[in-house]
Write a protein that holds these residues in place. Sequence first.
Motif, short mmCIF file in Angstrom:
data_model
loop_
_atom_site.label_atom_id
_atom_site.label_comp_id
_atom_site.label_asym_id
_atom_site.label_seq_id
_atom_site.Cartn_x
_atom_site.Cartn_y
_atom_site.Cartn_z
N THR A 23 0.84 -1.20 -0.05
CA THR A 23 0.04 -0.33 0.04
C THR A 23 0.92 1.25 0.10
O THR A 23 0.63 2.21 -0.62
CB THR A 23 -1.04 0.02 1.26
OG1 THR A 23 -1.74 -1.32 1.16
CG2 THR A 23 -1.94 1.34 1.22
N HIS A 24 2.06 1.07 0.77
CA HIS A 24 2.78 2.44 0.88
C HIS A 24 3.60 2.64 -0.56
O HIS A 24 3.81 3.78 -1.00
CB HIS A 24 3.68 2.22 2.13
CG HIS A 24 3.56 2.70 3.33
ND1 HIS A 24 2.67 1.94 4.00
CD2 HIS A 24 3.63 3.58 4.11
CE1 HIS A 24 2.26 2.29 5.23
NE2 HIS A 24 3.06 3.55 5.30
N HIS A 75 1.10 3.95 -3.07
CA HIS A 75 0.54 5.39 -2.71
C HIS A 75 1.32 6.08 -3.42
O HIS A 75 0.48 7.46 -3.70
CB HIS A 75 0.72 5.37 -1.12
CG HIS A 75 -0.01 6.80 -0.63
ND1 HIS A 75 0.45 7.84 -0.51
CD2 HIS A 75 -1.42 6.82 -0.05
CE1 HIS A 75 -0.48 8.87 -0.19
NE2 HIS A 75 -1.57 8.18 0.16
N SER A 93 2.12 7.76 -6.75
CA SER A 93 1.73 7.70 -7.96
C SER A 93 2.61 7.44 -8.83
O SER A 93 2.32 6.79 -10.13
CB SER A 93 0.70 8.80 -8.15
OG SER A 93 1.39 10.04 -8.17
N ASN A 100 -1.62 -7.36 -2.68
CA ASN A 100 -2.54 -6.23 -2.84
C ASN A 100 -3.63 -6.57 -1.83
O ASN A 100 -4.54 -7.31 -2.37
CB ASN A 100 -2.88 -5.77 -4.08
CG ASN A 100 -3.50 -4.19 -4.14
OD1 ASN A 100 -3.73 -3.55 -2.97
ND2 ASN A 100 -3.41 -3.46 -5.14
N SER A 129 -6.84 -1.86 -0.71
CA SER A 129 -7.14 -0.52 0.28
C SER A 129 -7.25 0.77 -0.63
O SER A 129 -7.64 1.71 -0.08
CB SER A 129 -6.14 -0.75 1.34
OG SER A 129 -4.89 -0.42 0.84
N LEU A 130 -6.43 0.86 -1.68
CA LEU A 130 -6.32 2.15 -2.60
C LEU A 130 -7.32 1.69 -3.85
O LEU A 130 -7.10 0.75 -4.63
CB LEU A 130 -4.88 2.31 -2.85
CG LEU A 130 -3.99 2.62 -1.84
CD1 LEU A 130 -2.62 2.71 -2.65
CD2 LEU A 130 -4.62 4.11 -1.36
N GLU A 131 -8.42 2.48 -3.75
CA GLU A 131 -9.22 2.44 -4.98
C GLU A 131 -8.54 2.56 -6.17
O GLU A 131 -8.94 1.66 -7.34
CB GLU A 131 -10.50 3.37 -5.05
CG GLU A 131 -11.16 3.09 -3.71
CD GLU A 131 -12.31 4.15 -3.59
OE1 GLU A 131 -12.48 4.87 -4.65
OE2 GLU A 131 -13.42 4.21 -2.57
N SER A 132 -7.63 3.46 -6.66
CA SER A 132 -7.02 3.61 -8.05
C SER A 132 -6.13 2.56 -8.19
O SER A 132 -5.76 2.56 -9.21
CB SER A 132 -6.22 5.02 -7.98
OG SER A 132 -5.21 4.96 -6.96
N TYR A 133 -5.68 1.75 -7.32
CA TYR A 133 -4.73 0.51 -7.46
C TYR A 133 -5.07 -0.61 -6.96
O TYR A 133 -4.28 -1.28 -6.11
CB TYR A 133 -3.30 1.05 -7.00
CG TYR A 133 -2.45 2.15 -7.70
CD1 TYR A 133 -2.08 2.08 -9.06
CD2 TYR A 133 -2.47 3.25 -7.19
CE1 TYR A 133 -1.48 3.05 -9.67
CE2 TYR A 133 -1.77 4.39 -7.91
CZ TYR A 133 -1.36 4.29 -9.17
OH TYR A 133 -0.77 5.26 -9.79
#
Length: 963
Positions: A510-511, A514, A516, A552, A555-559
């Motif tokens: 996630t980090h 994050h 981009s 994964n 937790s990140l919507e874009s990824y």
Amino acid sequence: MNFLRGVMGGQSAGPQHTEAETIQKLCDRVASSTLLDDRRNAVRALKSLSKKYRLEVGIQAMEHLIHVLQTDRSDSEIIGYALDTLYNIISNDEEEEVEENSTRQSEDLGSQFTEIFIKQQENVTLLLSLLEEFDFHVRWPGVKLLTSLLKQLGPQVQQIILVSPMGVSRLMDLLADSREVIRNDGVLLLQALTRSNGAIQKIVAFENAFERLLDIITEEGNSDGGIVVEDCLILLQNLLKNNNSNQNFFKEGSYIQRMKPWFDVGDENSGWSAQKVTNLHVMLQLVRVLVSPTNPPGATSSCQKAMFQCGLLQQLCTILMATGVPADILTETINTVSEVIRGYQVNQDYFASVNAPSNPPRPAIVVLLMSMVNERQPFVLRCAVLYCFQCFLYKNQKGQGEIVSTLLPSTIDATGNSVSAGQLLCGGLFSTDSLSNWCAAVALAHALQENATQKEQLLRVQLATSIGNPPVSLLQQCTNILSQGSKIQTRVGLLMLLCTWLSNCPIAVTHFLHNSANVPFLTGQIAENLGEEEQLVQGLCALLLGISIYFNDNSLESYMKEKLKQLIEKRIGKENFIEKLGFISKHELYSRASQKPQPNFPSPEYMIFDHEFTKLVKELEGVITKAIYKSSEEDKKEEEVKKTLEQHDSIVTHYKNMIREQDLQLEELKQQISTLKCQNEQLQTAVTQQVSQIQQHKDQYNLLKVQLGKDNPHQGSYSDVTQMNGIQPEEVGRLREEIEELKSNQELLQSQLAEKDSLIENLKSSQASPGTNEQSSATASAQDSEQIAELKQELATLKSQLNSQSVEITKLQTEKQELLQKTETFAKPASVPGESEAVAAAKTTDVEGRLSALLQETKELKNEIKALSEERAAIKEQLDASNSTIAILQNEKNKLEVDVTDSKKEQDDLLVLLADQDQKIFSLKNKLKELGHPVEEEDELESGDQDDEEDEDEDNGKDQGPI
């Protein structure tokens, strides 16, 4: 043989015709000569020619030389010449330095002659039997010849020796030879014998080879010794390398403890000779053989434990931190310490506590890392330090936590006086030296290996890039360096670090996502068509992107997983992505790095892959491929399965916790039950004791009640007497039994005395009988009479003691009768009323006193009887001895009598023969007289006979004259 003749015929520089004829003539002399001296001289001449004319002597003389070994074993000199000649023929060691083609031809000759020699296995067996000869001129050339055979055709000769009875044991005796030349060559022979043969290695080890070799090393001075120490160490390596049985035997025999003195290198000024460096290098390699990562884990850990307990690890760390140690010894010591601590927690903890002798003291790990990130240090030394750091962190979560904690903000030294391991790793990670970048990245990756906690902790690390700018996380800084397009070695190291960091850690993924810029950079690197040098970087980028998908947590919507897979399909293509991912395992250096944990590279350019990273690639390559090809529905199903599994796991863990708590409660209840049982047993014993005490008090109370006689005092006195009578019959019965025993013992003694008396009388009568022909037996009988007299005296004393005993027994009987009468008077109730209680009490005390006196006397009687029985046994032994001597004398007497009768019979027979002869002579005289011949008288005949005898004696003396 035909091949060798062809070689001889094709030789351009062959011997002259006369020399070939000479060799032939010498062979003929060896084969046909009957005198040993001629054969010996011929073999000596062949020996002198064998070096220069090796081929010709070998072809013509080998069979004759073997025949000499078989037939002339009694002469050590000719056997020695024959063995030397065979050695010159077979060996390649004595060759002159000539052209390359000639050298190859000579080597081929050696193998060919060896094959001819061992074709008959009896030849090797014969050579082994010759090695039993103690003569130096036989044993030494025999050792050299067998060593040469093993060098030429080792496996075949090993097999022959293995099946030969006591073959290996005969060779082991060479190590005990007092002559150093033979012993040292015996070590070389065993080196060749044990090479790559596990069966022979086991036999040699169980023939006490370890003890003998270690004794030789100690005698020669350990590491300060000469080349003999090196040879012994190489032989030990042959016996231990890849042989688990011998390694276990070495450890169980406590031989590891004997290795510790090897590494007492002394002070700095002791000097490092070339031989000492070589010896110490081989010693370190021998330690590594015992703790090699390729050994079974159990055997390795037991050896590591033994090395720590005997102080060997501490000695190695002393060399590690010493000054003035040569570079190659220091490098090998680092590698040895690495494998001694690898995967063994106790040794790893000790190594973490070792400090370098500096001011202020620094941890050894910090000092080693300073060498690793220093580009001026030798490449081999830097590789060794990296391996040491990897072994320190292998399966050591405590050490991993300590290394990562030196990077965290709360533990960094604000004063900057000391440098920590984390600071050195960061400094190496971002230095301008690509090798330092790679080593620091791999070292930091090992601090995160299989440790999710430290992967999360490392996310907290912040770096100050420049003054005035905000700090940047370590993860972000690594990706920034990647995007700057540095050297391939640096990028490969950073990508391996990131792949290790993100695997099995969704928070780190996630980090990473994050930021981009990371995903576009990775997809751009993978999608480009670059050269072969960049293909490895593309494969590692594909692996990092695949890890970001597989681990994964959405937790990140874009990824999210699905979006990343769609991105791969659009920009790269799934097949292209899988192809780029396969570049890693297809790389030529990948398989090399996957073989051994030690980073062993010929040059810095080959330093690309880490061993642990190859294991990670092998684990993740397949699962990432499956994850890329999965559809969204399959992902959803997998997510649902994962959730159900997580729920199931949570339920299972809940029940496990419940069961664990119940187990603890059960243990507590069991302990309480055991304590209560102990208390119950103690109370029960106390109750039984109290019950017995109460019963005793009741008995005492009843006794007092009877004695007091509340109703009638006369009744009380009567009860006392009856009570006394209740006790007295038992004592009286026991006295009667003892008296009866004394009587029976007395009768037995009297019967034995009667037997002895009769025996003595018989002896007297036998001694009184005259011995006609035995003076020696008379003296022996006199000695026996003295012994018998002594025995009679002892028997007299014994009789007197028995008489006194009988008197005492009669006295006891009278006293017993008196006691019985008194007890009868006490038993009559009519006589009691006239007496008072005081008189009754006095009588009872009198009776008790008499009883005690009687008991004391009986004890004394028993003791006396025991003494008498001992004396009787001694007398019996003496009598037995006298009986045996008498029997011996009697036998001798009988023998002499038989001899006398035989001699009398012989004399009678001779008298009869003489009488017959006289009668015959008389009849012959009468016949002669009747025939008219003159007959001489007996006196004249006797004188004539004497004269004839004297003449015969003189003739015999002349015949026998001086010889």
